[in-house]
Design an enzyme around this catalytic site. Structure first.
Site, PDB file in Angstrom:
ATOM      1  N   TYR A  71       0.824  -1.212   0.000  1.00 24.88           N
ATOM      2  CA  TYR A  71       0.000   0.000   0.000  1.00 24.88           C
ATOM      3  C   TYR A  71       0.859   1.265   0.000  1.00 24.88           C
ATOM      4  O   TYR A  71       0.468   2.280  -0.576  1.00 24.88           O
ATOM      5  CB  TYR A  71      -1.022  -0.026   1.145  1.00 24.88           C
ATOM      6  CG  TYR A  71      -2.231  -0.829   0.723  1.00 24.88           C
ATOM      7  CD1 TYR A  71      -3.239  -0.253  -0.035  1.00 24.88           C
ATOM      8  CD2 TYR A  71      -2.311  -2.186   0.991  1.00 24.88           C
ATOM      9  CE1 TYR A  71      -4.319  -0.992  -0.488  1.00 24.88           C
ATOM     10  CE2 TYR A  71      -3.385  -2.939   0.545  1.00 24.88           C
ATOM     11  CZ  TYR A  71      -4.388  -2.333  -0.195  1.00 24.88           C
ATOM     12  OH  TYR A  71      -5.445  -3.078  -0.665  1.00 24.88           O
ATOM     13  N   HIS A 123     -14.976   1.896  -1.366  1.00 19.93           N
ATOM     14  CA  HIS A 123     -13.896   1.025  -0.898  1.00 19.93           C
ATOM     15  C   HIS A 123     -12.882   1.761  -0.030  1.00 19.93           C
ATOM     16  O   HIS A 123     -11.747   1.318   0.104  1.00 19.93           O
ATOM     17  CB  HIS A 123     -13.200   0.360  -2.099  1.00 19.93           C
ATOM     18  CG  HIS A 123     -14.080  -0.635  -2.822  1.00 19.93           C
ATOM     19  ND1 HIS A 123     -13.731  -1.232  -4.009  1.00 19.93           N
ATOM     20  CD2 HIS A 123     -15.293  -1.140  -2.486  1.00 19.93           C
ATOM     21  CE1 HIS A 123     -14.700  -2.053  -4.388  1.00 19.93           C
ATOM     22  NE2 HIS A 123     -15.663  -2.014  -3.493  1.00 19.93           N
ATOM     23  N   CYS A 131      -6.526   1.949  12.736  1.00 18.20           N
ATOM     24  CA  CYS A 131      -6.131   0.868  13.633  1.00 18.20           C
ATOM     25  C   CYS A 131      -6.735  -0.429  13.106  1.00 18.20           C
ATOM     26  O   CYS A 131      -7.928  -0.477  12.791  1.00 18.20           O
ATOM     27  CB  CYS A 131      -6.676   1.192  15.028  1.00 18.20           C
ATOM     28  SG  CYS A 131      -6.548  -0.207  16.161  1.00 18.20           S
ATOM     29  N   CYS A 158      -0.842   1.474  16.242  1.00 24.80           N
ATOM     30  CA  CYS A 158      -1.877   2.381  16.753  1.00 24.80           C
ATOM     31  C   CYS A 158      -1.404   3.018  18.062  1.00 24.80           C
ATOM     32  O   CYS A 158      -0.938   2.308  18.955  1.00 24.80           O
ATOM     33  CB  CYS A 158      -3.152   1.574  16.989  1.00 24.80           C
ATOM     34  SG  CYS A 158      -4.443   2.498  17.835  1.00 24.80           S
ATOM     35  N   GLY A 198     -15.048   2.347 -16.592  1.00 23.33           N
ATOM     36  CA  GLY A 198     -13.777   1.722 -16.220  1.00 23.33           C
ATOM     37  C   GLY A 198     -13.841   0.724 -15.091  1.00 23.33           C
ATOM     38  O   GLY A 198     -12.951   0.700 -14.241  1.00 23.33           O
ATOM     39  N   ASN A 224     -15.756   1.734 -21.655  1.00 19.27           N
ATOM     40  CA  ASN A 224     -14.654   0.809 -21.364  1.00 19.27           C
ATOM     41  C   ASN A 224     -13.944   0.502 -22.685  1.00 19.27           C
ATOM     42  O   ASN A 224     -14.611   0.279 -23.689  1.00 19.27           O
ATOM     43  CB  ASN A 224     -15.215  -0.486 -20.753  1.00 19.27           C
ATOM     44  CG  ASN A 224     -14.171  -1.290 -20.007  1.00 19.27           C
ATOM     45  OD1 ASN A 224     -13.080  -1.530 -20.523  1.00 19.27           O
ATOM     46  ND2 ASN A 224     -14.493  -1.706 -18.797  1.00 19.27           N
TER      47      ASN A 224
HETATM   48  N1  APR Z   1     -10.622   3.841 -19.527  1.00 16.00           N
HETATM   49  C1  APR Z   1     -11.688   3.168 -19.044  1.00 16.00           C
HETATM   50  N2  APR Z   1     -11.621   1.888 -18.638  1.00 16.00           N
HETATM   51  C2  APR Z   1     -10.433   1.267 -18.717  1.00 16.00           C
HETATM   52  C3  APR Z   1      -9.274   1.910 -19.200  1.00 16.00           C
HETATM   53  C4  APR Z   1      -9.402   3.255 -19.613  1.00 16.00           C
HETATM   54  N3  APR Z   1      -8.375   3.952 -20.093  1.00 16.00           N
HETATM   55  N4  APR Z   1      -8.249   1.019 -19.158  1.00 16.00           N
HETATM   56  C5  APR Z   1      -8.740  -0.119 -18.683  1.00 16.00           C
HETATM   57  N5  APR Z   1     -10.065   0.014 -18.408  1.00 16.00           N
HETATM   58  C6  APR Z   1     -10.999  -0.974 -17.877  1.00 16.00           C
HETATM   59  C7  APR Z   1     -10.597  -2.420 -18.074  1.00 16.00           C
HETATM   60  O1  APR Z   1     -10.994  -2.870 -19.384  1.00 16.00           O
HETATM   61  C8  APR Z   1     -11.366  -3.109 -16.955  1.00 16.00           C
HETATM   62  O2  APR Z   1     -12.667  -3.478 -17.393  1.00 16.00           O
HETATM   63  O3  APR Z   1     -11.064  -0.806 -16.488  1.00 16.00           O
HETATM   64  C9  APR Z   1     -11.494  -2.007 -15.887  1.00 16.00           C
HETATM   65  C10 APR Z   1     -10.646  -2.238 -14.652  1.00 16.00           C
HETATM   66  O4  APR Z   1     -11.085  -3.392 -14.000  1.00 16.00           O
HETATM   67  P1  APR Z   1     -10.494  -3.853 -12.587  1.00 16.00           P
HETATM   68  O5  APR Z   1      -9.017  -3.837 -12.612  1.00 16.00           O
HETATM   69  O6  APR Z   1     -11.191  -5.118 -12.281  1.00 16.00           O
HETATM   70  O7  APR Z   1     -10.932  -2.686 -11.604  1.00 16.00           O
HETATM   71  P2  APR Z   1     -12.302  -2.487 -10.827  1.00 16.00           P
HETATM   72  O8  APR Z   1     -13.458  -2.943 -11.641  1.00 16.00           O
HETATM   73  O9  APR Z   1     -12.298  -1.092 -10.337  1.00 16.00           O
HETATM   74  O10 APR Z   1     -12.119  -3.469  -9.604  1.00 16.00           O
HETATM   75  C11 APR Z   1     -13.082  -3.433  -8.592  1.00 16.00           C
HETATM   76  O11 APR Z   1     -11.812  -4.886  -7.213  1.00 16.00           O
HETATM   77  O12 APR Z   1      -9.772  -5.515  -6.543  1.00 16.00           O
HETATM   78  C12 APR Z   1     -10.901  -4.855  -6.149  1.00 16.00           C
HETATM   79  O13 APR Z   1     -11.232  -3.216  -4.516  1.00 16.00           O
HETATM   80  C13 APR Z   1     -10.645  -3.421  -5.781  1.00 16.00           C
HETATM   81  O14 APR Z   1     -11.988  -1.478  -6.309  1.00 16.00           O
HETATM   82  C14 APR Z   1     -11.401  -2.659  -6.838  1.00 16.00           C
HETATM   83  C15 APR Z   1     -12.461  -3.641  -7.259  1.00 16.00           C
END
Ligand code: APR
Length: 257
Positions: A71, A123, A131, A158, A198, A224
């Site tokens: 992180y 999230h 903590c 903490c 996205g 997307n």
């Molecule tokens: N513009 C828009 N979308 C995009 C771009 C872009 N430039 N580049 C990639 N993507 C898309 C990908 O095609 C994919 O569908 O963004 C999406 C990202 O997907 P994930 O990595 O799965 O992210 P997310 O959906 O936010 O994940 C949800 O999962 O791991 C947990 O808590 C974490 O908040 C996260 C949650």
């Protein structure tokens, strides 16, 4: 990349009659800021770790230092980055639509940094530590200056109960903050249009929000560059990176039909 003009116009037409817009964002909207998405392969030091295996309470219990350091790496990435035209385009929607609420799965804080006024962070936030025992109620946030310094091989602790600190984000197998989730569900059920940007649409409960919106009569627009789980349910699917598609959508909306 120019998206099909006719599709942009279709989406703009949905937004022209919209009084309440809900926007659900995922990691993809921050990709053009240089922040990798969750399901992208990582590079460098972290290439051999699967984010889905680090972002769990079990991983933190096994190896708190490893998870805390991961992180720290993500925080540094975000600190060196900034919102992109996709985030700013959502801010530009505010004078054009009476009510705009952003519901984000992202923890990078870019929507607020760009200037969006109503943001629900489902999230949590990368910018905060808490903590790990939540010894003073959930969440027990601890400011950086107040933390007990980290001993070698450990995260900081903490100041109230000496438990390890952890980022104030939601991990797999953890519940979402109740108030944020309730507001997100209420906004999803009462919007006229939901704009999804996205997200792969695979992580619950966020992935259900577009379906709540559709069930309540809302129209759905999905942005997307690839296909995601929500696309097939969308009234308009705009295929392209959000940093390019969203500014085109705002331009179309500003142009009278
Ligand atoms: N513009 C828009 N979308 C995009 C771009 C872009 N430039 N580049 C990639 N993507 C898309 C990908 O095609 C994919 O569908 O963004 C999406 C990202 O997907 P994930 O990595 O799965 O992210 P997310 O959906 O936010 O994940 C949800 O999962 O791991 C947990 O808590 C974490 O908040 C996260 C949650």
């Amino acid at each position: 990349m120019t998206v099909d003009r006719a599709l942009i116009e279709q989406a703009a037409q949905l937004l022209r009659g919209c009084a309440r817009l809900a926007v659900l964002t995922g990691a993809g909207i921050s990709k053009e800021s240089g922040v990798p998405t969750f399901r992208d392969a990582m590079d460098g030091l972290w290439a051999r770790y699967d984010p889905q295996e680090l972002a769990t309470p079990q991983a933190f219990a096994r190896n708190p230092k490893l998870v805390y350091d991961w992180y720290t790496y993500r925080r540094e990435l975000v600190a060196g980055a900034a919102p992109n035209p996709g985030h700013y385009a959502l801010v530009d929607l505010e004078p054009l639509i009476p009510e705009v609420t952003i519901i984000t799965q992202n923890v990078d804080g870019f929507h607020r940094a760009a200037g969006s006024r109503t943001v629900i962070e489902l999230h949590g936030s990368l910018g905060e530590d808490r903590c790990s025992a939540n010894c003073r109620g959930a969440p027990t946030l601890v400011k950086p200056g107040a933390a007990l310094p980290a001993a070698p091989g450990e995260p900081p602790r903490c100041p109230y109960c000496r438990s390890f600190l952890r980022p104030n984000v939601v991990w797999f197998n953890e519940a979402l903050p109740v108030e944020a989730l309730e507001r997100a569900m209420q906004v999803s059920r009462s919007c006229d249009v939901m704009l999804v940007v996205g997200t792969s649409g695979v992580v619950q409960p966020a992935a259900s929000l577009p379906y709540w919106a559709v069930r309540s009569g809302a129209k759905l627009i999905d942005v997307n560059p690839g296909m995601d789980e929500i696309g097939p349910a969308a009234d308009v699917f705009l295929q392209g990176p959000s940093g390019e598609v969203l500014p085109q959508l705002v331009d179309a909306l500003r142009t009278p039909a």
